[in-house]
Design a protein around this motif. Structure first.
Motif, PDB file in Angstrom:
ATOM      1  N   ILE A 115       0.839  -1.206   0.000  1.00 21.22           N
ATOM      2  CA  ILE A 115       0.000   0.000   0.000  1.00 21.22           C
ATOM      3  C   ILE A 115       0.877   1.261   0.000  1.00 21.22           C
ATOM      4  O   ILE A 115       1.946   1.290   0.611  1.00 21.22           O
ATOM      5  CB  ILE A 115      -0.961  -0.019   1.211  1.00 21.22           C
ATOM      6  CG1 ILE A 115      -2.056   1.024   1.043  1.00 21.22           C
ATOM      7  CG2 ILE A 115      -0.217   0.193   2.531  1.00 21.22           C
ATOM      8  CD1 ILE A 115      -3.289   0.740   1.899  1.00 21.22           C
ATOM      9  N   GLY A 116       0.432   2.239  -0.772  1.00 21.43           N
ATOM     10  CA  GLY A 116       1.091   3.547  -0.764  1.00 21.43           C
ATOM     11  C   GLY A 116       2.329   3.667  -1.638  1.00 21.43           C
ATOM     12  O   GLY A 116       2.990   4.711  -1.659  1.00 21.43           O
ATOM     13  N   VAL A 117       2.659   2.605  -2.381  1.00 16.88           N
ATOM     14  CA  VAL A 117       3.871   2.652  -3.207  1.00 16.88           C
ATOM     15  C   VAL A 117       3.657   3.437  -4.506  1.00 16.88           C
ATOM     16  O   VAL A 117       4.624   3.807  -5.178  1.00 16.88           O
ATOM     17  CB  VAL A 117       4.409   1.235  -3.529  1.00 16.88           C
ATOM     18  CG1 VAL A 117       4.825   0.522  -2.256  1.00 16.88           C
ATOM     19  CG2 VAL A 117       3.390   0.419  -4.309  1.00 16.88           C
ATOM     20  N   GLY A 118       2.385   3.644  -4.839  1.00 12.65           N
ATOM     21  CA  GLY A 118       2.086   4.438  -6.042  1.00 12.65           C
ATOM     22  C   GLY A 118       1.493   3.635  -7.190  1.00 12.65           C
ATOM     23  O   GLY A 118       1.573   4.064  -8.341  1.00 12.65           O
ATOM     24  N   LYS A 119       0.864   2.495  -6.890  1.00 11.45           N
ATOM     25  CA  LYS A 119       0.271   1.672  -7.945  1.00 11.45           C
ATOM     26  C   LYS A 119      -0.777   2.460  -8.734  1.00 11.45           C
ATOM     27  O   LYS A 119      -0.734   2.526  -9.961  1.00 11.45           O
ATOM     28  CB  LYS A 119      -0.373   0.414  -7.345  1.00 11.45           C
ATOM     29  CG  LYS A 119       0.604  -0.511  -6.646  1.00 11.45           C
ATOM     30  CD  LYS A 119      -0.085  -1.746  -6.076  1.00 11.45           C
ATOM     31  CE  LYS A 119      -1.118  -1.455  -5.003  1.00 11.45           C
ATOM     32  NZ  LYS A 119      -0.559  -0.799  -3.792  1.00 11.45           N
ATOM     33  N   THR A 120      -1.721   3.027  -8.000  1.00 10.62           N
ATOM     34  CA  THR A 120      -2.805   3.753  -8.654  1.00 10.62           C
ATOM     35  C   THR A 120      -2.263   4.961  -9.414  1.00 10.62           C
ATOM     36  O   THR A 120      -2.682   5.235 -10.546  1.00 10.62           O
ATOM     37  CB  THR A 120      -3.863   4.189  -7.619  1.00 10.62           C
ATOM     38  OG1 THR A 120      -4.340   3.003  -6.957  1.00 10.62           O
ATOM     39  CG2 THR A 120      -5.028   4.891  -8.272  1.00 10.62           C
ATOM     40  N   SER A 121      -1.303   5.636  -8.827  1.00 11.02           N
ATOM     41  CA  SER A 121      -0.714   6.814  -9.489  1.00 11.02           C
ATOM     42  C   SER A 121      -0.026   6.423 -10.796  1.00 11.02           C
ATOM     43  O   SER A 121      -0.116   7.136 -11.790  1.00 11.02           O
ATOM     44  CB  SER A 121       0.297   7.490  -8.563  1.00 11.02           C
ATOM     45  OG  SER A 121      -0.317   7.858  -7.357  1.00 11.02           O
ATOM     46  N   CYS A 122       0.672   5.291 -10.794  1.00 11.22           N
ATOM     47  CA  CYS A 122       1.339   4.822 -12.017  1.00 11.22           C
ATOM     48  C   CYS A 122       0.315   4.480 -13.094  1.00 11.22           C
ATOM     49  O   CYS A 122       0.479   4.847 -14.258  1.00 11.22           O
ATOM     50  CB  CYS A 122       2.203   3.596 -11.731  1.00 11.22           C
ATOM     51  SG  CYS A 122       3.711   3.974 -10.808  1.00 11.22           S
ATOM     52  N   CYS A 164      11.045   7.656  -7.775  1.00 11.39           N
ATOM     53  CA  CYS A 164      12.470   7.918  -7.963  1.00 11.39           C
ATOM     54  C   CYS A 164      12.773   9.416  -7.996  1.00 11.39           C
ATOM     55  O   CYS A 164      13.932   9.813  -8.054  1.00 11.39           O
ATOM     56  CB  CYS A 164      13.008   7.207  -9.203  1.00 11.39           C
ATOM     57  SG  CYS A 164      12.497   7.957 -10.750  1.00 11.39           S
ATOM     58  N   ASP A 165      11.728  10.237  -7.960  1.00  8.37           N
ATOM     59  CA  ASP A 165      11.938  11.684  -7.841  1.00  8.37           C
ATOM     60  C   ASP A 165      12.373  12.070  -6.425  1.00  8.37           C
ATOM     61  O   ASP A 165      12.827  13.191  -6.199  1.00  8.37           O
ATOM     62  CB  ASP A 165      10.641  12.424  -8.220  1.00  8.37           C
ATOM     63  CG  ASP A 165       9.454  11.979  -7.380  1.00  8.37           C
ATOM     64  OD1 ASP A 165       9.077  12.676  -6.435  1.00  8.37           O
ATOM     65  OD2 ASP A 165       8.898  10.884  -7.649  1.00  8.37           O
ATOM     66  N   GLN A 166      12.238  11.128  -5.491  1.00  5.34           N
ATOM     67  CA  GLN A 166      12.616  11.419  -4.101  1.00  5.34           C
ATOM     68  C   GLN A 166      13.936  10.742  -3.747  1.00  5.34           C
ATOM     69  O   GLN A 166      14.487   9.981  -4.526  1.00  5.34           O
ATOM     70  CB  GLN A 166      11.517  10.923  -3.158  1.00  5.34           C
ATOM     71  CG  GLN A 166      10.214  11.676  -3.317  1.00  5.34           C
ATOM     72  CD  GLN A 166       9.179  11.216  -2.310  1.00  5.34           C
ATOM     73  OE1 GLN A 166       9.126  10.045  -1.940  1.00  5.34           O
ATOM     74  NE2 GLN A 166       8.340  12.142  -1.880  1.00  5.34           N
ATOM     75  N   SER A 170       8.755   7.367 -11.789  1.00  4.80           N
ATOM     76  CA  SER A 170       8.075   8.386 -11.008  1.00  4.80           C
ATOM     77  C   SER A 170       6.749   8.689 -11.686  1.00  4.80           C
ATOM     78  O   SER A 170       6.732   9.197 -12.814  1.00  4.80           O
ATOM     79  CB  SER A 170       8.918   9.662 -10.919  1.00  4.80           C
ATOM     80  OG  SER A 170       8.124  10.714 -10.380  1.00  4.80           O
ATOM     81  N   ALA A 171       5.677   8.329 -10.993  1.00  6.58           N
ATOM     82  CA  ALA A 171       4.352   8.681 -11.512  1.00  6.58           C
ATOM     83  C   ALA A 171       4.196  10.197 -11.461  1.00  6.58           C
ATOM     84  O   ALA A 171       3.555  10.800 -12.315  1.00  6.58           O
ATOM     85  CB  ALA A 171       3.263   7.994 -10.693  1.00  6.58           C
ATOM     86  N   LYS A 172       4.832  10.796 -10.474  1.00  8.29           N
ATOM     87  CA  LYS A 172       4.720  12.242 -10.286  1.00  8.29           C
ATOM     88  C   LYS A 172       5.383  12.997 -11.435  1.00  8.29           C
ATOM     89  O   LYS A 172       4.767  13.866 -12.037  1.00  8.29           O
ATOM     90  CB  LYS A 172       5.386  12.612  -8.958  1.00  8.29           C
ATOM     91  CG  LYS A 172       5.361  14.072  -8.619  1.00  8.29           C
ATOM     92  CD  LYS A 172       5.712  14.291  -7.152  1.00  8.29           C
ATOM     93  CE  LYS A 172       5.976  15.751  -6.852  1.00  8.29           C
ATOM     94  NZ  LYS A 172       7.410  16.085  -6.986  1.00  8.29           N
TER      95      LYS A 172
HETATM   96  P1  GDP Z   1      -1.106   2.815  -3.982  1.00  6.59           P
HETATM   97  O1  GDP Z   1      -1.647   2.590  -2.608  1.00  6.59           O
HETATM   98  O2  GDP Z   1       0.022   1.871  -4.261  1.00  6.59           O
HETATM   99  O3  GDP Z   1      -2.142   2.787  -5.058  1.00  6.59           O
HETATM  100  O4  GDP Z   1      -0.438   4.277  -3.996  1.00  6.59           O
HETATM  101  P2  GDP Z   1      -1.035   5.661  -4.534  1.00  6.59           P
HETATM  102  O5  GDP Z   1      -0.986   5.717  -6.021  1.00  6.59           O
HETATM  103  O6  GDP Z   1      -2.361   5.895  -3.908  1.00  6.59           O
HETATM  104  O7  GDP Z   1       0.045   6.672  -3.986  1.00  6.59           O
HETATM  105  C1  GDP Z   1       0.338   6.783  -2.601  1.00  6.59           C
HETATM  106  C2  GDP Z   1       0.946   8.144  -2.313  1.00  6.59           C
HETATM  107  O8  GDP Z   1       2.199   8.266  -2.968  1.00  6.59           O
HETATM  108  C3  GDP Z   1       0.089   9.293  -2.838  1.00  6.59           C
HETATM  109  O9  GDP Z   1       0.189  10.346  -1.912  1.00  6.59           O
HETATM  110  C4  GDP Z   1       0.745   9.671  -4.134  1.00  6.59           C
HETATM  111  O10 GDP Z   1       0.544  11.008  -4.470  1.00  6.59           O
HETATM  112  C5  GDP Z   1       2.210   9.392  -3.836  1.00  6.59           C
HETATM  113  N1  GDP Z   1       2.978   9.056  -5.034  1.00  6.59           N
HETATM  114  C6  GDP Z   1       2.661   8.123  -5.966  1.00  6.59           C
HETATM  115  N2  GDP Z   1       3.592   8.062  -6.923  1.00  6.59           N
HETATM  116  C7  GDP Z   1       4.548   8.965  -6.597  1.00  6.59           C
HETATM  117  C8  GDP Z   1       5.787   9.362  -7.215  1.00  6.59           C
HETATM  118  O11 GDP Z   1       6.216   8.874  -8.254  1.00  6.59           O
HETATM  119  N3  GDP Z   1       6.506  10.321  -6.550  1.00  6.59           N
HETATM  120  C9  GDP Z   1       6.091  10.871  -5.401  1.00  6.59           C
HETATM  121  N4  GDP Z   1       6.871  11.808  -4.850  1.00  6.59           N
HETATM  122  N5  GDP Z   1       4.924  10.536  -4.815  1.00  6.59           N
HETATM  123  C10 GDP Z   1       4.162   9.592  -5.401  1.00  6.59           C
END
Ligand code: GDP
Ligand code: MG
Length: 182
Positions: free
Chosen positions: A19-26, A130-132, A160-162
């Motif tokens: 959780i929180g790794v950025g799956k949905t964002s990617c 990887c932006d962090q 980096s999804a961001k």
């Molecule tokens: P999931 O639980 O794996 O689906 O993760 P989310 O996509 O919901 O992302 C969790 C948090 O990480 C959110 O606050 C996103 O904005 C943040 N996040 C996701 N991808 C990135 C990224 O590439 N860079 C940074 N800095 N934050 C990210």
């Protein structure tokens, strides 16, 4: 149009990881940048559909299955894995604990789904955010290569999804591996 050479493929690809790794964002980053998109929220899983004109004769309907809220169990049910032909396992490059969970996700995947010929489904590892600042414990270079080999990953991308780094490349790479298996 009924061009006999024109093929349409439907591919189910899983997006798993802690959780929180950025799956949905990617997934959102990837899908939003293409010509066609569609979202549908379901209990436990988000489906994203992306239509890709792969080459002149091939249209890919890529269905990404993004787990939501079940990550904490560290595994998914067989039903979720059914008919998948590829996977992305995502971890947060800034959090070693999410990298440590990767082998568990990979085992779960390989235990619950395989290709029709019995081979494991191609799986690409994403080190997201990887932006962090990266966690220094996360392996790099030859150590990462060894990890990928030992755990049966066909590739690794820092993403980096961001900032939109490595997302398209990793998806394209996975698709090329899926197509190789056909
Ligand atoms: P999931 O639980 O794996 O689906 O993760 P989310 O996509 O919901 O992302 C969790 C948090 O990480 C959110 O606050 C996103 O904005 C943040 N996040 C996701 N991808 C990135 C990224 O590439 N860079 C940074 N800095 N934050 C990210
Ligand atoms: Mg999510």
């Amino acid at each position: 149009r009924s061009d006999p050479k024109r093929r349409e493929k439907l591919y189910k690809v899983l997006v798993i990881g802690d959780i929180g790794v950025g799956k949905t964002s990617c997934v959102k980053r990837y899908v939003h940048r293409f010509f066609s998109q569609q979202y549908r929220a379901t209990i436990g899983v988000d489906f994203a559909l992306k239509i890709i004109n792969w080459d002149q004769n091939t249209v890919i309907r890529l269905q990404l299955w993004d787990i939501a809220g079940q990550e904490r169990f560290g595994h998914m049910t067989r039903v979720y894995y059914k008919d998948a032909i590829g996977a992305l396992i995502v971890f947060d490059i800034n959090r070693m604990a999410t990298f440590e969970a990767v082998t568990k996700w990979k085992k779960d995947l390989d235990q619950k789904v395989e290709l029709p010929d019995g081979k494991p489904v191609p799986c690409v590892l994403l080190g997201n955010k990887c932006d962090q600042t990266r966690d220094e414990q996360v392996p790099e270079g030859p150590r990462m290569d060894q990890f990928l080999r030992e755990n049966g990953f066909c590739g690794y991308f820092e993403t980096s999804a961001k900032d939109n780094i490595g997302i398209d490349e990793s998806a394209r790479y996975l698709l090329s591996k899926i197509i190789e298996n056909e």
